[in-house]
Design a protein around this motif. Sequence first.
Motif, PDB file in Angstrom:
ATOM      1  N   ARG A   1     -14.971  17.041  24.466  1.00 36.22           N
ATOM      2  CA  ARG A   1     -15.679  15.797  24.144  1.00 36.22           C
ATOM      3  C   ARG A   1     -15.651  14.836  25.323  1.00 36.22           C
ATOM      4  N   LEU A   2     -14.486  14.713  25.943  1.00 35.13           N
ATOM      5  CA  LEU A   2     -14.368  13.803  27.082  1.00 35.13           C
ATOM      6  C   LEU A   2     -15.219  14.270  28.250  1.00 35.13           C
ATOM      7  N   ASP A   3     -15.259  15.589  28.481  1.00 34.87           N
ATOM      8  CA  ASP A   3     -16.110  16.125  29.556  1.00 34.87           C
ATOM      9  C   ASP A   3     -17.570  15.740  29.323  1.00 34.87           C
ATOM     10  N   LYS A   4     -18.048  15.917  28.096  1.00 35.84           N
ATOM     11  CA  LYS A   4     -19.440  15.582  27.772  1.00 35.84           C
ATOM     12  C   LYS A   4     -19.700  14.096  27.953  1.00 35.84           C
ATOM     13  N   LEU A   5     -18.792  13.286  27.450  1.00 34.33           N
ATOM     14  CA  LEU A   5     -18.980  11.831  27.543  1.00 34.33           C
ATOM     15  C   LEU A   5     -18.893  11.344  28.981  1.00 34.33           C
ATOM     16  N   GLU A   6     -18.047  11.981  29.769  1.00 37.00           N
ATOM     17  CA  GLU A   6     -17.946  11.610  31.178  1.00 37.00           C
ATOM     18  C   GLU A   6     -19.237  11.975  31.910  1.00 37.00           C
ATOM     19  N   ARG A   7     -19.807  13.150  31.614  1.00 35.65           N
ATOM     20  CA  ARG A   7     -21.079  13.541  32.238  1.00 35.65           C
ATOM     21  C   ARG A   7     -22.203  12.572  31.863  1.00 35.65           C
ATOM     22  N   LYS A   8     -22.145  12.030  30.666  1.00 30.48           N
ATOM     23  CA  LYS A   8     -23.158  11.063  30.228  1.00 30.48           C
ATOM     24  C   LYS A   8     -22.909   9.679  30.815  1.00 30.48           C
ATOM     25  N   GLY A   9     -21.755   9.475  31.416  1.00 35.22           N
ATOM     26  CA  GLY A   9     -21.438   8.179  32.007  1.00 35.22           C
ATOM     27  C   GLY A   9     -20.861   7.181  31.018  1.00 35.22           C
ATOM     28  N   TYR A  10     -20.387   7.658  29.854  1.00 28.90           N
ATOM     29  CA  TYR A  10     -19.889   6.753  28.818  1.00 28.90           C
ATOM     30  C   TYR A  10     -18.390   6.511  28.885  1.00 28.90           C
ATOM     31  N   VAL A  11     -17.656   7.424  29.518  1.00 29.17           N
ATOM     32  CA  VAL A  11     -16.218   7.238  29.706  1.00 29.17           C
ATOM     33  C   VAL A  11     -15.866   7.631  31.131  1.00 29.17           C
ATOM     34  N   GLU A  12     -14.714   7.132  31.564  1.00 28.14           N
ATOM     35  CA  GLU A  12     -14.171   7.552  32.853  1.00 28.14           C
ATOM     36  C   GLU A  12     -12.689   7.837  32.660  1.00 28.14           C
ATOM     37  N   ARG A  13     -12.213   8.819  33.393  1.00 28.13           N
ATOM     38  CA  ARG A  13     -10.792   9.161  33.375  1.00 28.13           C
ATOM     39  C   ARG A  13     -10.204   8.750  34.718  1.00 28.13           C
ATOM     40  N   TYR A  14      -8.987   8.232  34.660  1.00 29.89           N
ATOM     41  CA  TYR A  14      -8.327   7.814  35.896  1.00 29.89           C
ATOM     42  C   TYR A  14      -6.817   7.977  35.716  1.00 29.89           C
ATOM     43  N   PRO A  15      -6.084   8.097  36.810  1.00 29.70           N
ATOM     44  CA  PRO A  15      -4.629   8.261  36.715  1.00 29.70           C
ATOM     45  C   PRO A  15      -3.978   7.038  36.062  1.00 29.70           C
ATOM     46  N   ASP A  16      -3.020   7.295  35.204  1.00 30.23           N
ATOM     47  CA  ASP A  16      -2.265   6.220  34.558  1.00 30.23           C
ATOM     48  C   ASP A  16      -1.394   5.560  35.621  1.00 30.23           C
ATOM     49  N   PRO A  17      -1.529   4.252  35.825  1.00 26.51           N
ATOM     50  CA  PRO A  17      -0.750   3.583  36.873  1.00 26.51           C
ATOM     51  C   PRO A  17       0.752   3.593  36.589  1.00 26.51           C
ATOM     52  N   ASP A  18       1.139   3.773  35.315  1.00 27.61           N
ATOM     53  CA  ASP A  18       2.554   3.759  34.955  1.00 27.61           C
ATOM     54  C   ASP A  18       3.185   5.149  34.922  1.00 27.61           C
ATOM     55  N   ASP A  19       2.351   6.187  34.954  1.00 24.02           N
ATOM     56  CA  ASP A  19       2.868   7.553  34.867  1.00 24.02           C
ATOM     57  C   ASP A  19       1.926   8.465  35.648  1.00 24.02           C
ATOM     58  N   ARG A  20       2.353   8.880  36.838  1.00 23.82           N
ATOM     59  CA  ARG A  20       1.482   9.664  37.709  1.00 23.82           C
ATOM     60  C   ARG A  20       1.042  10.983  37.076  1.00 23.82           C
ATOM     61  N   ARG A  21       1.782  11.468  36.084  1.00 24.53           N
ATOM     62  CA  ARG A  21       1.415  12.731  35.439  1.00 24.53           C
ATOM     63  C   ARG A  21       0.351  12.538  34.367  1.00 24.53           C
ATOM     64  N   ALA A  22       0.117  11.312  33.950  1.00 25.64           N
ATOM     65  CA  ALA A  22      -0.778  11.035  32.824  1.00 25.64           C
ATOM     66  C   ALA A  22      -2.147  10.542  33.291  1.00 25.64           C
ATOM     67  N   VAL A  23      -3.088  10.648  32.377  1.00 29.81           N
ATOM     68  CA  VAL A  23      -4.461  10.200  32.618  1.00 29.81           C
ATOM     69  C   VAL A  23      -4.812   9.195  31.524  1.00 29.81           C
ATOM     70  N   ARG A  24      -5.654   8.259  31.849  1.00 29.32           N
ATOM     71  CA  ARG A  24      -6.179   7.307  30.867  1.00 29.32           C
ATOM     72  C   ARG A  24      -7.685   7.516  30.786  1.00 29.32           C
ATOM     73  N   VAL A  25      -8.232   7.196  29.625  1.00 29.08           N
ATOM     74  CA  VAL A  25      -9.672   7.294  29.389  1.00 29.08           C
ATOM     75  C   VAL A  25     -10.160   5.903  29.025  1.00 29.08           C
ATOM     76  N   ARG A  26     -11.234   5.480  29.669  1.00 21.17           N
ATOM     77  CA  ARG A  26     -11.753   4.138  29.450  1.00 21.17           C
ATOM     78  C   ARG A  26     -13.255   4.210  29.211  1.00 21.17           C
ATOM     79  N   LEU A  27     -13.734   3.364  28.298  1.00 22.21           N
ATOM     80  CA  LEU A  27     -15.179   3.213  28.117  1.00 22.21           C
ATOM     81  C   LEU A  27     -15.769   2.587  29.373  1.00 22.21           C
ATOM     82  N   THR A  28     -16.901   3.085  29.807  1.00 21.03           N
ATOM     83  CA  THR A  28     -17.648   2.423  30.874  1.00 21.03           C
ATOM     84  C   THR A  28     -18.466   1.312  30.233  1.00 21.03           C
ATOM     85  N   ASP A  29     -19.074   0.476  31.052  1.00 17.00           N
ATOM     86  CA  ASP A  29     -19.948  -0.566  30.498  1.00 17.00           C
ATOM     87  C   ASP A  29     -21.082   0.070  29.697  1.00 17.00           C
TER      88      ASP A  29
END
Length: 180
Positions: free
Chosen positions: A103-131
Amino acid sequence: MSTAEPTTPADSADAIDELRAQWQRERPDLDGPGLDAMALIGRIKRAAGLLERGMKPVFAEHGLEGPEFDVLATLRRAGAPHEMTPGGLLKSAMVTSGAITNRLDKLERKGYVERYPDPDDRRAVRVRLTDEGLAVVDRAVEAHTENEQRMLAALKEPERTALESALRHLLVSLGDTRLG
């Protein structure tokens, strides 16, 4: 000219009545609480399926599938900055990690979410809604709630309240008291 009162949809037989009659004919020993439970669960399942089918066109109008809408709505409900970990999304969605990734892959390709490294945990990823994702989910949720109201229009307010209360009681009794 018939003197019988016209039936309303609430008084009409549904598909489960037909199934129940078949069971009563073939297995009269099942009649009673067991068949009542089967009929009620059958109605819940059929209603869920019909409601899901009724939601698909609204999601499609916004370029979404139901599971994609669920992810976007979950991020939207999280509040600003509208982000979560994939694990948090996983708990909310009650699906496999592979399904969330898809689901995240599809939404990222559509430009609706972005994944980025968690600033508090280098092993983790966060997912954020784009504008763009925020705008899409805000439009979709308005259309979705209007559609849900339309689909429930056959129920009068006291019926809705009673159904909501009964289903809440059932869900709590089955242990569904928290997301995730």
